[in-house]
Design an enzyme around this catalytic site. Structure first.
Site, PDB file in Angstrom:
ATOM      1  CD  GLU A 198      -2.975  -1.083   2.393  1.00  0.00           C
ATOM      2  OE1 GLU A 198      -3.496  -0.195   2.846  1.00  0.00           O
ATOM      3  OE2 GLU A 198      -3.026  -1.985   3.039  1.00  0.00           O
ATOM      4  CG  HIS A 232      -8.853   5.788   2.158  1.00  0.00           C
ATOM      5  ND1 HIS A 232      -8.570   5.566   0.753  1.00  0.00           N
ATOM      6  CD2 HIS A 232      -8.028   4.516   2.895  1.00  0.00           C
ATOM      7  CE1 HIS A 232      -8.025   4.632   0.868  1.00  0.00           C
ATOM      8  NE2 HIS A 232      -7.672   3.957   1.821  1.00  0.00           N
ATOM      9  NE  ARG A 279      -4.208   5.151   3.306  1.00  0.00           N
ATOM     10  CZ  ARG A 279      -4.748   4.227   4.378  1.00  0.00           C
ATOM     11  NH1 ARG A 279      -5.534   4.664   5.596  1.00  0.00           N
ATOM     12  NH2 ARG A 279      -4.553   3.054   3.976  1.00  0.00           N
ATOM     13  CG  HIS A 322      -9.846   5.973   6.327  1.00  0.00           C
ATOM     14  ND1 HIS A 322     -10.568   5.081   6.025  1.00  0.00           N
ATOM     15  CD2 HIS A 322      -8.307   5.406   6.533  1.00  0.00           C
ATOM     16  CE1 HIS A 322     -10.117   3.577   6.384  1.00  0.00           C
ATOM     17  NE2 HIS A 322      -8.848   3.893   6.268  1.00  0.00           N
ATOM     18  NE  ARG A 361      -4.275   4.623  10.044  1.00  0.00           N
ATOM     19  CZ  ARG A 361      -4.647   3.602   9.254  1.00  0.00           C
ATOM     20  NH1 ARG A 361      -4.084   2.165   9.070  1.00  0.00           N
ATOM     21  NH2 ARG A 361      -5.864   3.669   8.442  1.00  0.00           N
TER      22      ARG A 361
END
Ligand code: FAD
Ligand code: SIN
Length: 535
Positions: free
Chosen positions: A110, A234, A285, A346, A381
């Site tokens: 990811e 997100h 992100r 998110h 994060r």
């Protein structure tokens, strides 16, 4: 009276309950059905170093880079090193992660990860974890789960005749939403495992339970909270007005799609992420969501597109069955059509401050999972580090909690609803709720300014006054409890955002567009409300 009171039945609460159950009586309370949690919706998976060509150091560096200078390196290192052991425990408890043809784990990738290290169960990892843990604790003689029980407030020294100056927790007042009765549940140790607060924003990937109850209750009990300005949006949620439920909940298109080669494109077909970051579509992100926001503002379009059509149909159907089927329901064939996507709220990187054992600044009170702020995530994060943090910290909180079994609990007053009456204006709750969520979306979103934050602060103060008055005059209901907590969390997010005079990670403000060396510190807020819950 219980030894361990666990508030919340997502991954953190269940992992903790299974870890302490051999040592005492465990009561889990959960506000809806036991499976209702953010955990259940997790798609991408859980990050852990499991492959021979990966290393702890690489995972540490990826986490630190993503956290943009604000991670606590000691906690980052220790959580990442403990990850594989906790993953093996999940497997022992029955979680089945996807495997490849050679029977080794099919590790995904990811944004922000330089290696394939995400264990997943197709694209429904959270559901696999939640189901396995609930099955494991079913019929455990020491564990009781009370569904449809909402914690209203923590019971603290201020509810007793205790003379201690230190904030101390003795359990919780809990509303049984089926009988409308408020119970007093005394406990030697209480774990907050109440998850995040996505519902404070109009559009979110989070289910309805995510109203920040734990953060608000802990703050009222005197606990420190921190870093709430770092709300993760997100980048890729399905854009289709029909795909949003009546609460603004949007369907997530997992970042694992970008990990498998998905490309973000404008309506014209142009790929744009390399204009923003050398990692292109695998940027973290914060950067990706901001890039999309900027492109949408420039073009005036409603969405951008995530294109994975270059992958074989068989692969996509097998790797992303939930995404494939859900998009199909909205008339999108992901094997031939790019997926329309937009960002949505998110994940909360901030929360209740804990030490490395999960202990909060309130005695006898622990926190684990999304409700907590351990220092792992810093200002942003890294993908799939949330489930990792939840299991490691739930385990540590459990190890620490079992040393509290000799705790003595003073006599606790029962809940007293006082002069409160049943609200005949439930619609007021719905209106206030809607106003808070719109306000946060419009003024405290991906891009902020001083002026918008000040405007939000003024309006949230007025709303909080109204909610407070309503709260003290009305019998508690689930909706009222959530509204009160949403208003508190909104205030805390705004306060943290105003305090940070720079742009870092997920906090971006046009008035201070750069990072400042003077701001390499957490935004810590300690607090307690002017009067305790009714008793
Ligand atoms: P939750 O799983 O949210 O559980 C909270 C529990 O507390 C619920 O049972 C709730 O009912 C209960 N509760 C709340 N308030 C009260 C109250 N007042 N009284 C009683 N009970 C209460 N992270 C990853 O690492 N990898 C992923 O792939 C991933 N995918 C995601 C996909 C989606 C769509 C979403 C929304 C999140 C995703 N995340 C992912 C984030 C991750 O799922 C969550 O951060 C994590 O599951 C939180 O676990 P938790 O146990 O802390 O809280
Ligand atoms: C996703 O699958 O994109 C969500 C992963 C996460 O939130 O860590």
């Amino acid at each position: 009276m219980t030894d361990f009171l666990v508030i919340g039945s997502g991954i953190a609460g269940l992992y903790y309950a299974l870890s302490v159950a051999a040592h005492g009586k465990v009561t889990i309370i959960t506000k809806r059905d036991r499976g209702d949690s953010n955990t259940k919706y997790a798609q991408g998976g859980i990050a852990a170093v499991m492959a021979g060509n990966d290393s702890f150091e690489s995972h540490v560096q990826d986490t630190l880079i993503s956290g943009d200078g604000l991670c606590h390196e000691t906690i980052v290192r220790s959580i990442i090193q403990e990850g594989p052991e906790r993953v093996r425990q999940l497997i022992d408890w029955g979680v089945r992660f996807s495997k490849g043809e050679t029977n080794s784990f099919d590790l995904g990738r990811e944004g922000g990860h330089t290696h394939r290290r995400i264990l997943h169960a197709g694209d429904a990892t959270g559901n696999a974890i939640e189901t396995a843990l609930l099955t494991e604790l079913e019929n455990h003689p020491n564990i009781t789960i009370l569904d449809h029980h909402v914690a209203v407030d923590l019971i603290t020294e201020r509810h007793t005749h205790s003379t201690t100056d230190s904030p101390t927790c003795y359990g919780a007042y809990v509303l049984n939403t089926r009988s409308n009765e408020v119970l007093t549940i005394p406990a030697k140790v209480t774990l907050l495992a109440t998850g995040g607060a996505g519902k404070v924003y109009l559009y979110t990937t989070n289910p309805d339970i995510a109203s920040g109850d734990g953060m608000a209750m802990a703050w009222r009990a005197g606990a420190q909270v921190s870093n709430l300005e770092f709300v993760q949006f997100h980048p890729t949620c399905l854009y289709n007005p029909l795909s949003q439920d009546e609460h603004g909940k949007t369907f997530l298109i997992s970042e694992a799609v970008r990990g498998e080669g998905g490309i973000l494109r404008l309506k014209s077909g142009e790929a744009f992420m390399h204009n923003y970051d050398s990692r292109g579509d695998l940027a973290t992100r914060d950067i990706t969501a901001r890039a999309i926001d900027q492109e949408l503002k420039k073009s005036g379009e409603a969405c951008v597109y995530l294109d994975i059509t270059h992958k074989p149909r068989d692969f996509l159907q097998k790797r992303f069955p939930t995404i494939y089927n859900t998009c199909a329901q909205f008339g999108i064939d992901i094997t031939t059509q790019p997926i329309p996507v937009v960002p949505a709220a998110h994940y909360f990187c901030g929360g209740v401050v804990t030490d490395q054992t999960g202990a909060t600044s309130v005695c006898n009170l622990f926190a684990a999972g999304e409700v907590a702020c351990t220092g792992l995530h810093g200002a942003n994060r890294l993908a799939s580090n949330s489930l990792l943090e939840a299991v490691v910290m739930a385990h540590r909180a459990a190890q620490n909690s079992i040393t509290y079994l000799n705790n003595k609990i003073p006599s606790l007053p029962d809940w007293n609803s006082g002069p409160a009456t049943t609200a005949d204006e439930q619609v007021v709750i719905a209106h206030n709720w809607d106003e808070i969520r719109r306000l946060m979306w419009n003024y405290v979103g991906i891009v902020r300014t001083n002026k918008r934050l000040q405007r939000a602060a003024t309006r949230i103060q007025a709303l909080r006054d109204e909610v407070r008055e309503f709260y003290w005059q009305t019998c508690v209901t689930s909706d009222l409890i959530e509204l009160r907590n949403l208003a508190t969390v909104a205030k805390l997010v705004i306060d943290c955002a105003i305090a940070r005079k720079e742009s870092r990670g997920l906090h971006y403000t046009l008035d201070h567009p750069h990072k400042s060396n003077e701001q390499v510190k957490d935004t810590v807020i300690a607090g307690r409300a002017s009067k305790p819950s009714r008793q």
